[in-house]
Scaffold this active site. Structure first.
Site, mmCIF file in Angstrom:
data_model
loop_
_atom_site.group_PDB
_atom_site.id
_atom_site.type_symbol
_atom_site.label_atom_id
_atom_site.label_comp_id
_atom_site.label_asym_id
_atom_site.label_seq_id
_atom_site.Cartn_x
_atom_site.Cartn_y
_atom_site.Cartn_z
ATOM 1 N N PHE A 1 0.826 -1.214 0.000
ATOM 2 C CA PHE A 1 0.000 0.000 0.000
ATOM 3 C C PHE A 1 0.865 1.271 0.000
ATOM 4 C CE2 PHE A 1 -2.197 2.738 3.416
ATOM 5 C CZ PHE A 1 -2.852 3.534 2.502
ATOM 6 N N ALA B 1 9.181 -3.129 3.600
ATOM 7 C CA ALA B 1 8.648 -4.503 3.620
ATOM 8 C C ALA B 1 8.398 -4.934 5.053
ATOM 9 C CB ALA B 1 9.630 -5.457 2.950
ATOM 10 N N ASP C 1 3.933 4.501 14.489
ATOM 11 C CA ASP C 1 3.725 5.114 15.814
ATOM 12 C C ASP C 1 3.380 4.065 16.877
ATOM 13 O OD1 ASP C 1 1.130 4.475 14.999
ATOM 14 O OD2 ASP C 1 0.317 6.507 15.257
ATOM 15 N N GLU C 2 3.002 2.856 16.433
ATOM 16 C CA GLU C 2 2.562 1.837 17.410
ATOM 17 C C GLU C 2 3.693 1.403 18.343
ATOM 18 O OE1 GLU C 2 0.044 -1.286 16.109
ATOM 19 O OE2 GLU C 2 -0.933 -0.059 14.607
ATOM 20 N N TYR D 1 2.825 -7.341 16.448
ATOM 21 C CA TYR D 1 3.212 -6.480 15.320
ATOM 22 C C TYR D 1 4.083 -5.321 15.806
ATOM 23 C CZ TYR D 1 2.881 -2.537 12.084
ATOM 24 O OH TYR D 1 3.181 -1.460 11.288
ATOM 25 N N LYS E 1 8.066 -4.425 15.156
ATOM 26 C CA LYS E 1 8.522 -3.171 14.542
ATOM 27 C C LYS E 1 9.449 -2.426 15.498
ATOM 28 C CE LYS E 1 7.521 -1.407 11.129
ATOM 29 N NZ LYS E 1 8.043 -1.492 9.725
ATOM 30 N N ASN F 1 -12.893 5.333 16.159
ATOM 31 C CA ASN F 1 -13.245 4.428 15.059
ATOM 32 C C ASN F 1 -14.703 4.584 14.653
ATOM 33 O OD1 ASN F 1 -10.656 3.435 15.053
ATOM 34 N ND2 ASN F 1 -11.131 1.704 16.405
HETATM 35 P P1 NAD Z 1 1.468 -3.660 3.278
HETATM 36 O O1 NAD Z 1 1.122 -4.849 4.119
HETATM 37 O O2 NAD Z 1 0.431 -3.068 2.402
HETATM 38 O O3 NAD Z 1 2.707 -4.021 2.335
HETATM 39 C C1 NAD Z 1 3.816 -4.748 2.785
HETATM 40 C C2 NAD Z 1 4.639 -5.139 1.576
HETATM 41 O O4 NAD Z 1 5.790 -5.856 2.049
HETATM 42 C C3 NAD Z 1 3.909 -6.062 0.596
HETATM 43 O O5 NAD Z 1 4.110 -5.633 -0.721
HETATM 44 C C4 NAD Z 1 4.545 -7.413 0.850
HETATM 45 O O6 NAD Z 1 4.535 -8.263 -0.294
HETATM 46 C C5 NAD Z 1 5.964 -7.013 1.249
HETATM 47 N N1 NAD Z 1 6.645 -8.037 2.044
HETATM 48 C C6 NAD Z 1 6.170 -8.684 3.133
HETATM 49 N N2 NAD Z 1 7.073 -9.572 3.579
HETATM 50 C C7 NAD Z 1 8.151 -9.464 2.759
HETATM 51 C C8 NAD Z 1 9.423 -10.120 2.724
HETATM 52 N N3 NAD Z 1 9.741 -11.072 3.608
HETATM 53 N N4 NAD Z 1 10.308 -9.757 1.765
HETATM 54 C C9 NAD Z 1 9.983 -8.802 0.854
HETATM 55 N N5 NAD Z 1 8.800 -8.179 0.833
HETATM 56 C C10 NAD Z 1 7.887 -8.496 1.781
HETATM 57 O O7 NAD Z 1 2.054 -2.596 4.295
HETATM 58 P P2 NAD Z 1 1.882 -1.017 4.324
HETATM 59 O O8 NAD Z 1 0.639 -0.684 5.031
HETATM 60 O O9 NAD Z 1 2.127 -0.478 2.969
HETATM 61 O O10 NAD Z 1 3.111 -0.632 5.290
HETATM 62 C C11 NAD Z 1 4.406 -0.458 4.766
HETATM 63 C C12 NAD Z 1 5.356 -0.127 5.898
HETATM 64 O O11 NAD Z 1 4.933 1.061 6.551
HETATM 65 C C13 NAD Z 1 5.435 -1.203 6.977
HETATM 66 O O12 NAD Z 1 6.769 -1.312 7.400
HETATM 67 C C14 NAD Z 1 4.548 -0.678 8.090
HETATM 68 O O13 NAD Z 1 4.980 -1.135 9.337
HETATM 69 C C15 NAD Z 1 4.760 0.822 7.945
HETATM 70 N N6 NAD Z 1 3.635 1.673 8.385
HETATM 71 C C16 NAD Z 1 2.359 1.421 7.942
HETATM 72 C C17 NAD Z 1 1.326 2.274 8.322
HETATM 73 C C18 NAD Z 1 -0.096 2.065 7.838
HETATM 74 O O14 NAD Z 1 -0.998 2.745 8.296
HETATM 75 N N7 NAD Z 1 -0.362 1.158 6.925
HETATM 76 C C19 NAD Z 1 1.593 3.368 9.158
HETATM 77 C C20 NAD Z 1 2.911 3.579 9.598
HETATM 78 C C21 NAD Z 1 3.921 2.728 9.188
HETATM 79 O O1 DAU Z 2 -0.664 3.411 13.570
HETATM 80 C C1 DAU Z 2 -0.019 2.903 12.433
HETATM 81 C C2 DAU Z 2 -0.534 1.511 12.152
HETATM 82 O O2 DAU Z 2 -1.859 1.655 11.640
HETATM 83 C C3 DAU Z 2 0.342 0.746 11.171
HETATM 84 O O3 DAU Z 2 1.607 0.540 11.747
HETATM 85 C C4 DAU Z 2 -0.292 -0.602 10.817
HETATM 86 O O4 DAU Z 2 0.491 -1.255 9.829
HETATM 87 C C5 DAU Z 2 -1.679 -0.345 10.287
HETATM 88 O O5 DAU Z 2 -2.319 -1.589 10.020
HETATM 89 C C6 DAU Z 2 -2.508 0.464 11.278
HETATM 90 O O6 DAU Z 2 -2.799 -0.327 12.472
HETATM 91 P P1 DAU Z 2 -4.244 -0.320 13.131
HETATM 92 O O7 DAU Z 2 -4.409 -1.562 13.915
HETATM 93 O O8 DAU Z 2 -4.503 0.976 13.824
HETATM 94 O O9 DAU Z 2 -5.141 -0.342 11.784
HETATM 95 P P2 DAU Z 2 -6.491 -1.135 11.417
HETATM 96 O O10 DAU Z 2 -7.005 -0.563 10.135
HETATM 97 O O11 DAU Z 2 -6.317 -2.602 11.510
HETATM 98 O O12 DAU Z 2 -7.483 -0.699 12.593
HETATM 99 C C7 DAU Z 2 -7.795 0.665 12.823
HETATM 100 C C8 DAU Z 2 -8.681 0.722 14.059
HETATM 101 O O13 DAU Z 2 -9.943 0.140 13.718
HETATM 102 C C9 DAU Z 2 -8.159 -0.068 15.235
HETATM 103 O O14 DAU Z 2 -8.481 0.603 16.448
HETATM 104 C C10 DAU Z 2 -8.905 -1.397 15.161
HETATM 105 C C11 DAU Z 2 -10.241 -0.988 14.563
HETATM 106 N N1 DAU Z 2 -10.900 -1.997 13.693
HETATM 107 C C12 DAU Z 2 -10.149 -2.557 12.703
HETATM 108 C C13 DAU Z 2 -10.709 -3.500 11.862
HETATM 109 C C14 DAU Z 2 -9.883 -4.162 10.775
HETATM 110 C C15 DAU Z 2 -12.234 -2.292 13.867
HETATM 111 O O15 DAU Z 2 -12.907 -1.749 14.763
HETATM 112 N N2 DAU Z 2 -12.793 -3.220 13.031
HETATM 113 C C16 DAU Z 2 -12.102 -3.853 12.034
HETATM 114 O O16 DAU Z 2 -12.667 -4.705 11.321
#
Ligand code: NAD
Ligand code: DAU
Length: 350
Positions: A14, A84, A133-134, A158, A162, A257
């Site tokens: 993503f 990743a 931030d987690e 998770y 991290k 939420n």
């Molecule tokens: P995502 O799950 O959408 O994507 C993760 C990607 O990593 C995928 O393309 C997957 O194929 C790849 N991957 C997984 N394991 C791998 C491996 N062993 N080798 C190579 N590639 C691998 O994740 P995202 O939401 O895009 O998050 C990306 C980064 O940002 C992560 O490190 C996450 O901790 C961090 N982050 C995410 C959020 C959020 O809200 N989504 C917020 C803050 C930080």
């Molecule tokens: O804060 C950054 C993090 O945000 C990233 O590091 C993670 O990769 C990312 O997945 C995200 O974590 P959260 O656990 O906060 O995201 P999620 O979308 O899973 O959930 C957001 C909030 O919504 C959380 O309080 C849990 C709640 N939730 C989530 C799902 C999937 C629900 O209430 N129902 C649901 O079905």
């Protein structure tokens, strides 16, 4: 300017795909996207740029030392932006070891591969670790924010994995003077997010008239940032960030939420010409997530004051843009929900 060969790990995910789409616009940069293509990695996310000359995809696992050594040699990597990871908290509760493998062993393997290839010559080199931030734990309701000085207190497999990866990155800085920078960002939303996460899950379920599962009472608070703003912050740090520093990234945009889901419901009602209140009827309170962190909120004043970054998207605008994207890309949504995208790309990359 010299060409930079930037290895982006997780570039098919993503945030990684948003970053890659922005990064390839820089003419002095070659982008090498190294991704294992887990369930979360999808090359359809990169269709718009896949034929550009300064973009290369390499299928590989960050835990595989041989594959890593080869990609550094083949592409003479000068900088790494490491995204990743296994990223979904709920999956970490059911399969914690997978998170330890990818997020800890994977990060350690990548650090080591870069260290071996760069052989102590760190001029114009950078290892940029993208974190969350987690790692700071959970805040009470109120006005306290996570700063770069907040002590680590991760509370899910998770976030613990991290946090461990952040510690490994800092350990390389202190032990080897390795050129690192770390960012810790709040929750992202936007196009191309896998529909297991709250925002796209709700959009997808509303489209399909399915229940919207809210954990507990829906009172948990997250600080939401548009994914394009996160990628923009990463590019800002890449350009002007200081080696050894950490930068918090966030939108000053806290939502419970339940309130967030209500905004998605009313926007979807408008867009789908459904009667007001129709989608809210799908809200269903379900069992709470184990160890559910109550509140995250980021103080991003350091990156704003020192590097001049600010988010460009107001939440109202960002969420409409996101919903419009999902409504126009129903094929993408259907493919990732059914797993069809794997079949198509597995034929190409094995
Ligand atoms: P995502 O799950 O959408 O994507 C993760 C990607 O990593 C995928 O393309 C997957 O194929 C790849 N991957 C997984 N394991 C791998 C491996 N062993 N080798 C190579 N590639 C691998 O994740 P995202 O939401 O895009 O998050 C990306 C980064 O940002 C992560 O490190 C996450 O901790 C961090 N982050 C995410 C959020 C959020 O809200 N989504 C917020 C803050 C930080
Ligand atoms: O804060 C950054 C993090 O945000 C990233 O590091 C993670 O990769 C990312 O997945 C995200 O974590 P959260 O656990 O906060 O995201 P999620 O979308 O899973 O959930 C957001 C909030 O919504 C959380 O309080 C849990 C709640 N939730 C989530 C799902 C999937 C629900 O209430 N129902 C649901 O079905």
């Amino acid at each position: 300017m010299n060409n930079e060969n930037i290895l982006v790990t997780g570039g098919a995910g993503f945030i990684g795909s948003e970053l890659v789409r922005q990064l390839v616009k820089l003419s002095h940069v070659n982008v090498i996207n190294f991704d294992k293509l887990t369930y979360a990695g999808n090359l359809e996310n990169l269709k718009s740029i896949e034929n550009l000359e300064n973009y290369t995809f390499v299928k590989g696992d960050i835990c595989d030392e041989k594959q890593l050594a080869q990609v550094f040699i083949d592409h003479d990597i000068t900088k790494v932006i490491h995204l990743a990871a296994e990223s979904h908290v709920d999956r970490s509760i059911t399969d914690p070891l997978l998170f330890v493998r990818t997020n800890l062993i994977g990060t350690a393997s990548l650090l080591n591969a870069a260290k071996i290839y760069w052989k102590g010559d760190y001029a114009n080199k950078l290892f940029f670790h993208v974190s969350t931030d987690e790692v700071y734990g959970s805040l009470e309701m109120g006005s306290e924010l996570f700063t770069e000085k907040t002590s680590y207190d991760p509370r899910s497999p998770y976030s613990a994995s991290k946090a461990g990866s952040d510690h490994l990155v800092r350990s390389f800085y202190h032990t080897y003077q390795f050129p690192v920078v770390i960012s810790n960002c709040s929750n992202n939303y936007g196009p191309f997010q896998f529909p297991e996460k709250l925002v796209p899950l709700c959009i997808n379920n509303i489209l399909n008239n399915k229940p919207l599962p809210i954990y507990g009472k829906g009172e948990n608070v997250r600080d939401w940032l548009y994914v394009g703003d996160h990628a923009d912050a990463i590019l800002t740090i890449l350009k002007d960030g200081q080696i050894g520093e950490t930068y918090n990234i966030g939108g000053h945009n806290e939502w419970s939420n339940l309130d967030l889901v209500k905004v998605i419901c009313s926007t979807m009602d408008d867009k789908l010409n459904r009667p007001k209140g129709e989608s809210e009827k799908l809200i269903t309170f379900v069992k709470d997530r184990a160890g559910h962190d109550l509140r995250y909120a980021i103080d991003s004043s350091k990156i704003q004051n020192e590097l001049g970054w600010t988010p460009k998207f107001q939440f109202g605008e960002g969420i409409k843009k996101t919903i419009d994207w999902y409504l126009s890309e129903t094929e993408w949504l259907e493919n990732v929900s059914s797993g069809d995208y794997k079949t198509y790309y597995e034929n190409q990359y094995g």
